[in-house]
Design an enzyme around this catalytic site. Structure first.
Site, mmCIF file in Angstrom:
data_model
loop_
_atom_site.group_PDB
_atom_site.id
_atom_site.type_symbol
_atom_site.label_atom_id
_atom_site.label_comp_id
_atom_site.label_asym_id
_atom_site.label_seq_id
_atom_site.Cartn_x
_atom_site.Cartn_y
_atom_site.Cartn_z
ATOM 1 N N ASP A 18 44.135 48.547 49.936
ATOM 2 C CA ASP A 18 43.957 47.166 49.466
ATOM 3 C C ASP A 18 43.133 46.331 50.446
ATOM 4 O OD1 ASP A 18 44.272 45.041 47.734
ATOM 5 O OD2 ASP A 18 46.168 44.394 48.633
ATOM 6 N N ASN A 66 45.082 47.059 37.254
ATOM 7 C CA ASN A 66 43.706 46.722 37.661
ATOM 8 C C ASN A 66 42.740 46.652 36.475
ATOM 9 O OD1 ASN A 66 43.975 48.463 40.842
ATOM 10 N ND2 ASN A 66 44.216 46.283 40.429
#
Ligand code: IPE
Ligand code: IPE
Ligand code: MG
Length: 233
Positions: A18, A66
């Site tokens: 991330d 996502n």
């Protein structure tokens, strides 16, 4: 830093890759540039896991959630997956077993075929198992396992936790011992929730594209200090 010779290493590491967007934003670059750099960090980190003899590492590359992102960003990430699959493994990775864990049905037929090809071409290797979690969600994983068990006529009276583990996308792999999340966020974001039930968690402030071999060593050093009790004494 060099890791001590006899350090206790995790069998299975989960890494939430991330911080790509913030890395790019800091440099006034498009988010996509962060993903490109993130892909490089992935290769570097995998190589380090291989050098350390890690049995299994799962990288969270794209979550079921996502897909909520703008189509341009999703397409750019799909293109990166496709490029990676076209490049293939390099010499230092030639004994890696590659697995794609997640619901592959949402990918284009072409991409899915490339993933399945890489998976079958490396299935007979004997080195580090590298799982790429793509369109992966922990809840989706458990739901998918439940549906399979029901369709196989599983008996509720004899169903075990191992039966569920063996129907997850990660079937056959050991439970996750260590989850590393860079980027400063302290949450799991639906990553390997069943498999990480007793994992140790290390949250780090570095953004994923900057994640170095030294950062992995730091996380492993922290892991080795933890006292894992699994509910016992
Ligand atoms: C991780 O980086 C990559 C994916 C989730 C695909 P992000 O894109 O989430 O980066 P930040 O969190 O916005 O910085
Ligand atoms: C988690 O990161 C998913 C991946 C790294 C692939 P996100 O950036 O999607 O997670 P949230 O939205 O911050 O929870
Ligand atoms: Mg993020």
């Amino acid at each position: 830093m060099a890791l001590p010779e006899n350090i206790v290493l995790p069998r299975h590491i989960g890494i939430i890759m991330d911080g790509n967007g913030r890395w790019a934003k800091k440099r006034l670059l498009p988010r996509t540039a962060g993903h490109v750099q993130g892909a490089k960090a992935f290769r570097k980190c995998l190589r380090h896991c291989i050098d350390l003899g890690i049995e299994c590492v799962t990288f969270f590359a794209f979550s079921t959630e996502n897909f909520k992102r703008p189509p341009e960003e999703v397409n750019a990430i799909m293109k990166l997956f496709s490029d990676y699959l076209d490049e293939g493994l390099d010499m230092s990775e030639d004994d890696v077993v590659m697995r794609f864990v997640g619901d592959l049905s949402r990918f284009s037929g072409e991409l899915r075929e490339k993933m399945l090809r890489m998976q079958s071409e490396t299935a007979g290797n004997h080195g580090t198992v590298c799982c790429l979690a793509v369109n992966y969600g922990g809840r989706d994983d458990i739901l998918h396992a439940a549906k399979q068990l029901i369709s196989e006529g599983a008996d509720p009276d004899t169903l075990t936790e191992d039966d569920i583990s063996e129907h997850l996308y990660t079937a056959g792999l050991p439970d996750v011992d260590l989850v590393i999340r860079p980027s400063g966020e302290q949450r799991i974001s639906n990553f390997l929730i069943w498999q990480s039930a007793y994992a140790e968690y290390v949250f780090m402030d570095v953004l994923w594209p900057d994640f170095s071999e030294n950062d992995l060593d730091l996380a492993l050093t922290e892991y080795a200090k933890r006292n894992r009790r699994f509910g016992g004494l």
